[in-house]
Design an enzyme around this catalytic site. Structure first.
Site, PDB file in Angstrom:
ATOM      1  N   LEU A 235       0.866  -1.188   0.000  1.00 59.55           N
ATOM      2  CA  LEU A 235       0.000   0.000   0.000  1.00 59.55           C
ATOM      3  C   LEU A 235       0.896   1.230   0.000  1.00 59.55           C
ATOM      4  O   LEU A 235       1.610   1.483   0.966  1.00 59.55           O
ATOM      5  CB  LEU A 235      -0.913  -0.006   1.229  1.00 59.55           C
ATOM      6  N   ILE A 236       0.860   1.988  -1.092  1.00 54.41           N
ATOM      7  CA  ILE A 236       1.783   3.106  -1.262  1.00 54.41           C
ATOM      8  C   ILE A 236       1.018   4.422  -1.355  1.00 54.41           C
ATOM      9  O   ILE A 236       0.037   4.541  -2.083  1.00 54.41           O
ATOM     10  CB  ILE A 236       2.675   2.900  -2.510  1.00 54.41           C
TER      11      ILE A 236
ATOM     12  N   LYS B 191      -8.771   2.617   7.793  1.00 55.65           N
ATOM     13  CA  LYS B 191      -7.719   1.616   7.603  1.00 55.65           C
ATOM     14  C   LYS B 191      -8.325   0.231   7.364  1.00 55.65           C
ATOM     15  O   LYS B 191      -7.814  -0.548   6.555  1.00 55.65           O
ATOM     16  CB  LYS B 191      -6.790   1.594   8.816  1.00 55.65           C
TER      17      LYS B 191
ATOM     18  N   GLY C 102       3.066   0.546   5.681  1.00 55.62           N
ATOM     19  CA  GLY C 102       4.177   1.291   6.270  1.00 55.62           C
ATOM     20  C   GLY C 102       3.926   1.704   7.701  1.00 55.62           C
ATOM     21  O   GLY C 102       4.525   2.664   8.190  1.00 55.62           O
TER      22      GLY C 102
ATOM     23  N   GLN D 140      -2.143   3.611  14.950  1.00 52.98           N
ATOM     24  CA  GLN D 140      -1.083   2.612  14.938  1.00 52.98           C
ATOM     25  C   GLN D 140      -0.671   2.166  16.345  1.00 52.98           C
ATOM     26  O   GLN D 140       0.502   1.889  16.598  1.00 52.98           O
ATOM     27  CB  GLN D 140       0.118   3.139  14.145  1.00 52.98           C
TER      28      GLN D 140
ATOM     29  N   CYS E  60       9.555  20.940 -14.728  1.00 52.29           N
ATOM     30  CA  CYS E  60      10.097  20.062 -13.692  1.00 52.29           C
ATOM     31  C   CYS E  60      11.292  19.335 -14.284  1.00 52.29           C
ATOM     32  O   CYS E  60      11.549  19.427 -15.489  1.00 52.29           O
ATOM     33  CB  CYS E  60       9.045  19.074 -13.173  1.00 52.29           C
TER      34      CYS E  60
END
Length: 487
Positions: free
Chosen positions: A186-187, A268, A290, A299, A459
């Site tokens: 999961l990013i 979550k 993470g 958490q 950029c």
């Protein structure tokens, strides 16, 4: 000719013969795939307890590229540049070492380290003494020093071959891909998920990416860039997926129906439910997050235990005991700090008084108010991309945006890089104003700019500029192009 000797990660070296053979085969294959992009004729040789890489192209550019690639391939603990030669006797070895190191030893302390395999008339220690003593006599300003010398001369003698190691480099360590199966990470684009993904790659896990989009096209563009960087630098040998799920409908449902204190935990849980379904669709048996104990309210041990109850699947948390500074330091080490630092936080829901001790029954009562069909809908509508084509897809999505090297008379350049990048390397064009406006603020602030001017997004790579310009076009702003300077 360029030659490198590859040393396996110690955990591979202690495995059984059959396991070590499989691991070295995987590493050999990965080396061939990745290094062929540097030199199509590269030669990789598998010698069971080590591997060698050879290239007939000995230019400084090829050497630098090979070193960069070898340092980022899982399974390599160290690698050394070497010269391979035959030898007649111990004195011949000494003469070959002298020819290489004589000019480097003046005024330096040094020692000689020899590793020997095979049947010879001398031992490793005898070889070290003979070669070291000869060098000390020949270069009078040099001095033998066994502890922390300026120069360590490393030799390997294998049967009738001399391997002279001229410079050593640290590898990534870990196991070769994909020796430990697949995971779905999961990013979000921030420090935690990026570092967690890297650690899984290092462990030999083929790491796919799942992104829950809460911030629109601009957010997805940034996260795509992060995932693409991790794949290209550390797991280029294998195809992986980038999955994007529009999670805004689920978040809106939570905001409308759920008690404030448990919003974070329920968000979550909903993400983990969705991740489990995506993983099953891709044939993946584990999910990576993470999360780190105590870093935020969701958490805590109690909350994580409640979150995990929604899936029977394995949830891996490689950062569980890491402090935030540890994570940031590792992000800097692997090259993602600047991108992670510039990524906006889209937490979706913010509780005024979030619970740190969630009770499963209360959470389930709140979840009973939710429309679970929304979860099914957003997962079904997920975009599943081949990460190899992300840059190409960005080009295709943004093809309607003009990319120019010359500027109009009323031009203003929008430097959309992160503040850290613009501070380190300010972008200046003679006679043209440059406005620094980070990409994550562009969509919300562009409307306040002078509409009579033409704006050129800039950029470092151009991908983010094209996507941001496309987003502004979709919002009705036609006075936007992309600036690509010619150097």
């Amino acid at each position: 000719m360029l030659e490198f000797i590859i040393k396996l990660h110690p955990e591979i070296s202690i495995k059984s013969k059959s396991v070590r053979k499989r691991q070295t085969k995987l590493l050999e294959r990965n080396l061939k795939i990745i290094l062929a992009q540097v030199d199509p004729d590269v030669i990789v040789t598998n010698l069971f307890d080590h591997l060698t890489v050879s290239s007939l192209q000995s230019t400084p550019h090829i050497r630098r590229k090979l070193i960069e690639r070898l340092s980022c391939i899982p399974g390599i603990v160290t690698f050394s540049e070497m010269r391979t030669a035959s030898f007649a006797d111990l004195h011949d070895i000494y003469l070959q070492v002298l020819a290489v190191y004589q000019g480097q030893l003046a005024g330096k302390t040094f020692c000689v380290r020899v590793r020997r395999q095979g049947s010879h008339s001398f031992s490793s220690i005898e070889a070290e003494r003979y070669i070291g003593g000869g060098l000390n006599q020949q270069v009078t300003s040099a001095k033998v020093q066994l502890k922390q010398p300026d120069i360590t001369i490393k030799l390997e003698i294998k049967q009738d071959k001399l391997l002279l190691l001229s410079e050593s480099f640290r590898g990534m360590g870990g196991f070769p891909l994909p020796s430990q199966s697949d995971v779905l990470s999961l990013i979000s684009g921030g420090y935690d998920s990026a570092v967690a993904s890297y650690l899984m790659i290092r462990k030999g896990l083929r790491t796919h990416y799942l992104f829950f989009n809460l911030g629109g096209a601009a957010h997805e563009a940034g996260v795509r860039e992060m995932a693409f960087y991790l794949w290209q630098k550390y797991s280029l040998s294998h195809r992986v997926k980038f999955v994007s799920v529009d999670f805004a409908p689920v978040v809106n449902n939570i905001l409308q129906q759920v008690d404030n204190g448990v919003m974070g935990v329920i968000l979550k849980r909903m993400m983990l439910r969705a991740a489990s379904r995506v993983a099953h669709d891709l044939g993946i048996k584990a999910v990576v997050t993470g999360e780190s104990i105590g870093q935020v309210s969701s958490q805590t041990i109690a909350n994580l235990a409640v979150i995990d109850r929604v899936t029977p699947d394995l949830v891996l948390r490689p950062l569980i005991y890491h402090d935030k500074q540890d994570i940031i330091d590792l992000a800097r080490q692997i090259g993602v700090e600047e991108l992670a630092k510039s990524m906006p936080e889209y937490c979706g829901v913010i509780s005024n008084k979030p619970t740190v001790n969630a009770v499963l029954s209360e959470v389930e009562q709140n979840e009973a108010k939710l429309d679970m069909e929304l979860l099914t809908q957003v997962v079904r509508a997920a975009k599943v991309l081949d990460i190899r084509t992300i840059d190409y897809q960005a080009e295709q999505e943004a093809h309607v945006v003009s990319e120019l090297t010359e500027l109009a008379a009323n031009a203003v350049i929008l430097d959309i890089r992160s503040p850290e990048e613009t501070d380190q390397t300010p972008f200046v064009v003679d006679g043209v104003p440059v406005l620094e406006l980070p990409f994550f603020r562009l969509a919300s602030q562009f409307a306040s700019l002078d509409p009579s001017r033409h704006y050129y997004c800039y950029c470092s790579k151009g991908v983010m500029s094209r996507l941001q310009a496309l987003l502004l076009h979709e919002q009705g702003h036609s006075n936007v192009s992309v600036y690509r300077p010619v150097y």
